[in-house]
Scaffold this motif. Structure first.
Motif, mmCIF file in Angstrom:
data_model
loop_
_atom_site.group_PDB
_atom_site.id
_atom_site.type_symbol
_atom_site.label_atom_id
_atom_site.label_comp_id
_atom_site.label_asym_id
_atom_site.label_seq_id
_atom_site.Cartn_x
_atom_site.Cartn_y
_atom_site.Cartn_z
ATOM 1 N N LYS A 1 0.341 -0.999 0.153
ATOM 2 C CA LYS A 1 0.166 -0.090 -0.193
ATOM 3 C C LYS A 1 0.644 0.651 0.036
ATOM 4 N N GLU A 2 1.898 1.590 0.891
ATOM 5 C CA GLU A 2 2.694 2.413 1.177
ATOM 6 C C GLU A 2 3.706 2.969 -0.418
ATOM 7 N N LEU A 3 3.690 1.657 -0.900
ATOM 8 C CA LEU A 3 4.780 1.364 -1.960
ATOM 9 C C LEU A 3 4.257 2.376 -2.928
ATOM 10 N N ARG A 4 2.813 1.990 -3.270
ATOM 11 C CA ARG A 4 1.932 2.620 -4.338
ATOM 12 C C ARG A 4 1.926 3.664 -3.640
ATOM 13 N N LYS A 5 1.054 4.416 -3.057
ATOM 14 C CA LYS A 5 1.257 5.599 -2.808
ATOM 15 C C LYS A 5 2.673 6.133 -2.976
ATOM 16 N N LYS B 1 6.036 -6.259 -9.782
ATOM 17 C CA LYS B 1 4.991 -5.137 -9.862
ATOM 18 C C LYS B 1 4.389 -4.700 -10.039
ATOM 19 N N TYR B 2 5.096 -3.321 -9.507
ATOM 20 C CA TYR B 2 4.710 -2.112 -9.666
ATOM 21 C C TYR B 2 6.031 -1.506 -10.542
ATOM 22 N N PHE B 3 7.077 -1.933 -9.996
ATOM 23 C CA PHE B 3 8.073 -1.466 -10.744
ATOM 24 C C PHE B 3 8.800 -2.322 -12.587
ATOM 25 N N PRO C 1 8.794 12.465 -11.624
ATOM 26 C CA PRO C 1 9.226 11.381 -12.433
ATOM 27 C C PRO C 1 10.742 10.994 -12.024
ATOM 28 N N SER C 2 11.405 12.204 -11.742
ATOM 29 C CA SER C 2 12.855 12.038 -11.913
ATOM 30 C C SER C 2 13.672 11.287 -11.106
ATOM 31 N N GLU C 3 12.806 11.177 -10.172
ATOM 32 C CA GLU C 3 12.659 10.382 -8.637
ATOM 33 C C GLU C 3 13.242 8.400 -8.805
ATOM 34 N N LEU C 4 12.014 8.655 -9.726
ATOM 35 C CA LEU C 4 11.880 7.137 -9.309
ATOM 36 C C LEU C 4 12.778 6.210 -9.898
#
Length: 62
Positions: free
Chosen positions: A21-25, A56-58, A32-35
């Protein structure tokens, strides 16, 4: 904002659902430059326990 999101993930890393949940938030909060830096840090820090969640998220940032 990057350091804030890292701190939150460290604090909730004991629980998979909360971590996800916190990863998604966190992904929504970051510029975008921090991703790229965030992705690298997440894999280095959490890949041993949450590899499936990270993938799943990356997968979109590959």
């Amino acid at each position: 904002m990057l350091e804030y999101v890292k701190t939150i993930l460290m604090k909730v890393s004991f629980d998979k659902k909360l971590f996800e949940k916190e990863l998604r938030k966190g992904l929504n909060l970051l510029a975008p430059s921090e991703l790229r830096e965030f992705k690298d840090w997440c894999y280095k820090t959490f890949a041993k326990i949450y590899l499936a969640v990270l993938n799943k998220y990356f997968v979109k940032l590959a």
